[in-house]
Structure formats: structure tokens, C-alpha cells
Design an enzyme around this catalytic site. Structure first.
Site, PDB file in Angstrom:
ATOM      1  N   LYS A  15       0.815  -1.220   0.000  1.00 56.98           N
ATOM      2  CA  LYS A  15       0.000   0.000   0.000  1.00 56.98           C
ATOM      3  C   LYS A  15       0.851   1.273   0.000  1.00 56.98           C
ATOM      4  O   LYS A  15       0.551   2.208  -0.739  1.00 56.98           O
ATOM      5  CB  LYS A  15      -0.911  -0.030   1.228  1.00 56.98           C
ATOM      6  CG  LYS A  15      -1.866   1.121   1.366  1.00 56.98           C
ATOM      7  CD  LYS A  15      -2.967   0.783   2.360  1.00 56.98           C
ATOM      8  CE  LYS A  15      -2.421   0.371   3.728  1.00 56.98           C
ATOM      9  NZ  LYS A  15      -1.936   1.527   4.512  1.00 56.98           N
ATOM     10  N   ARG A  90      -8.616   4.376  10.054  1.00 59.48           N
ATOM     11  CA  ARG A  90      -8.499   2.978  10.484  1.00 59.48           C
ATOM     12  C   ARG A  90      -9.758   2.503  11.183  1.00 59.48           C
ATOM     13  O   ARG A  90      -9.923   1.308  11.411  1.00 59.48           O
ATOM     14  CB  ARG A  90      -7.341   2.823  11.480  1.00 59.48           C
ATOM     15  CG  ARG A  90      -5.996   2.750  10.819  1.00 59.48           C
ATOM     16  CD  ARG A  90      -4.963   2.212  11.803  1.00 59.48           C
ATOM     17  NE  ARG A  90      -3.624   2.558  11.396  1.00 59.48           N
ATOM     18  CZ  ARG A  90      -2.951   1.897  10.460  1.00 59.48           C
ATOM     19  NH1 ARG A  90      -3.490   0.863   9.864  1.00 59.48           N
ATOM     20  NH2 ARG A  90      -1.744   2.273  10.125  1.00 59.48           N
ATOM     21  N   ARG A 127       6.848 -19.072   6.139  1.00 53.43           N
ATOM     22  CA  ARG A 127       7.134 -20.122   5.168  1.00 53.43           C
ATOM     23  C   ARG A 127       6.063 -21.208   5.185  1.00 53.43           C
ATOM     24  O   ARG A 127       5.596 -21.620   6.246  1.00 53.43           O
ATOM     25  CB  ARG A 127       8.502 -20.737   5.454  1.00 53.43           C
ATOM     26  CG  ARG A 127       9.619 -19.797   5.083  1.00 53.43           C
ATOM     27  CD  ARG A 127      10.945 -20.371   5.440  1.00 53.43           C
ATOM     28  NE  ARG A 127      11.067 -20.547   6.895  1.00 53.43           N
ATOM     29  CZ  ARG A 127      12.152 -21.019   7.483  1.00 53.43           C
ATOM     30  NH1 ARG A 127      13.176 -21.405   6.764  1.00 53.43           N
ATOM     31  NH2 ARG A 127      12.199 -21.141   8.793  1.00 53.43           N
ATOM     32  N   ARG A 157       4.717 -23.743   8.238  1.00 52.86           N
ATOM     33  CA  ARG A 157       5.832 -24.280   8.998  1.00 52.86           C
ATOM     34  C   ARG A 157       5.678 -23.795  10.440  1.00 52.86           C
ATOM     35  O   ARG A 157       5.388 -22.634  10.675  1.00 52.86           O
ATOM     36  CB  ARG A 157       7.144 -23.760   8.418  1.00 52.86           C
ATOM     37  CG  ARG A 157       8.374 -24.253   9.146  1.00 52.86           C
ATOM     38  CD  ARG A 157       9.608 -23.568   8.609  1.00 52.86           C
ATOM     39  NE  ARG A 157       9.895 -23.993   7.250  1.00 52.86           N
ATOM     40  CZ  ARG A 157      10.738 -24.994   6.954  1.00 52.86           C
ATOM     41  NH1 ARG A 157      11.352 -25.646   7.899  1.00 52.86           N
ATOM     42  NH2 ARG A 157      10.964 -25.315   5.709  1.00 52.86           N
ATOM     43  N   ARG A 168      -0.986 -11.057  13.218  1.00 57.99           N
ATOM     44  CA  ARG A 168      -1.018  -9.666  12.753  1.00 57.99           C
ATOM     45  C   ARG A 168      -2.123  -9.484  11.698  1.00 57.99           C
ATOM     46  O   ARG A 168      -2.863  -8.500  11.717  1.00 57.99           O
ATOM     47  CB  ARG A 168       0.358  -9.373  12.143  1.00 57.99           C
ATOM     48  CG  ARG A 168       0.651  -7.927  11.914  1.00 57.99           C
ATOM     49  CD  ARG A 168       2.126  -7.794  11.541  1.00 57.99           C
ATOM     50  NE  ARG A 168       2.330  -6.624  10.704  1.00 57.99           N
ATOM     51  CZ  ARG A 168       3.303  -6.514   9.816  1.00 57.99           C
ATOM     52  NH1 ARG A 168       4.160  -7.516   9.612  1.00 57.99           N
ATOM     53  NH2 ARG A 168       3.434  -5.412   9.108  1.00 57.99           N
TER      54      ARG A 168
END
Ligand SMILES: [Zn+2]
Length: 214
Positions: A15, A90, A127, A157, A168
């Protein structure tokens, strides 16, 4: 016709970069709230003093203060013809405050850069491995959601980095869902496919913004 633009998108959507390019193309300032807060603190303005006090307590800058910081920035002459907002609003209260700030300044265009979660996880450094044969997923396999060697399903993983990234993204999704719903229902609202290559995303973004300006 003013070019009042809000870019929305999750961490890893690119962004900031797209906001920078779009602002340069449209010849309006990119207004990043992260930069604004740092600038206000560094310059020691009265507003910056308030921001610094909040940050010193380890708290997040609340809606009212954030709106004041944005109001001050959008009131500067270089933003008269428009702006590309990155990182604001936000929350729904911030979005409502932005509507009020823009009264008489022309319409607002909101563009959401959408990227599938799997792709964000890949970009943010987590990953993926094949759950069947254990091979590391290539970017192509991650995009397809299947192991390139055996076609097995991909799994995360087990490491802290991946879990932090997923958390997050979960927090972001939870916090921005009401805001997205607010804009979907109320404003001129478009989406672009942020999973494409950066140049394609930018072309798409420039096109939807040009359409909005007609
Ligand atoms: Zn496999």
C-alpha cells in the site's frame, strides 16, 4: 475536480509504495499517518507534544488526536487539489470524521488493495511447506495453494515468525472489517487485485481512480 483518495489494504499489500506512486502520478501529496505522527513529534508542535505524550505512555494515538493531525495536514495548501491517504482512516469514527473534514471539498474515492491471506503470509516472510511430502513451497506453489512436487496441501511451517504474521493479519482483519463495511455501503468504493505484480496493481489503481474522476 479534487482527487481525494483513501487507500486501504493489509500489511504486505504494498500500500505504501502504491500510495507514493499514485500521489506522484496525480501530483497530490501522499499523506501517511505514520509519517505525520513522526513529523509532528520531531517538529515539537503543540499537536506533536500531545502525540509524544500518548506515545510515551505506550498507548495508541486515539481517534480524536489522529483526526486533528490529519485535519491540520489536509488544511495545508498543497493538499487543496487532493491527496492520497495511507493509514487513515483505520476506524469508523475516523471515517466519519474524514467525511466531515471533506465537506465542500469534493467526493472521496476509496480503493481497497485486496490480497489473499496465503499470499500475504508468503510476502511477510512466513514459510509454507507441503503437508504431504514436506518440501518448501515455492512462490508459485504458495500462490496456487498446492505443492508443486506432489500436489499436496500446504501447511504453515511451525515457527514463531509464521504465527506472528498470521496473528497480525487476524488483528488487522478484525479491526478493519467495520471500516470496509462502512465504505462498501456508503462511498464510492473500488477494489484492485493486489496479488498481481506491482506494475499491474498500479495500472489498475490508476484506472479506477481515473474512472472515479469522471
Ligand atoms: Zn508435496
Amino acid at each position: 475536480m479534487a482527487l481525494n483518495i483513501v487507500l486501504l489494504g493489509p500489511p504486505g499489500a504494498g500500500k505504501g509504495t502504491q500510495a507514493e506512486r499514485l500521489a506522484a502520478r496525480l501530483q497530490v501529496p501522499r499523506v501517511s499517518t505514520g509519517d505525520l505522527l513522526r513529523e509532528a513529534v520531531a517538529q515539537g508542535t503543540p499537536l506533536g507534544g500531545l502525540v509524544r505524550a500518548v506515545m510515551a505512555r505506550g498507548a495508541l494515538v486515539g481517534d480524536d488526536l489522529m483526526v486533528e493531525v490529519v485535519r491540520e495536514r489536509l488544511g495545508r495548501p498543497d493538499a487543496a487539489a487532493g491527496f492520497v491517504l495511507d493509514g487513515f482512516p483505520r476506524t469508523v469514527p475516523q471515517a466519519e470524521a474524514l467525511d466531515a473534514l471533506l465537506a465542500g471539498r469534493g467526493p472521496l474515492t476509496v480503493v481497497e488493495i485486496r490480497v489473499p491471506e496465503q499470499e500475504l503470509i508468503r510476502r511477510l516472510g512466513a514459510r509454507l511447506v507441503c503437508g504431504a511430502c514436506g518440501v518448501n513451497a515455492t512462490p508459485e506453489a504458495a500462490a496456487a495453494g498446492r505443492c508443486g512436487r506432489c500436489g499436496g496441501g500446504l501447511v504453515q511451517r511451525a515457527d514463531d515468525g509464521a504465527e506472528v504474521v498470521r496473528e497480525r493479519l487476524r488483528v488487522f482483519a478484525r479491526e478493519t472489517q467495520p471500516l470496509i463495511a462502512f465504505y462498501r455501503a456508503r462511498s464510492w468504493y473500488r477494489e484492485v487485485n493486489g496479488a498481481a505484480a506491482p506494475d499491474e496493481v498500479f495500472a489498475d489503481l490508476a484506472r479506477v481512480v481515473a474512472e472515479a474522476g469522471r
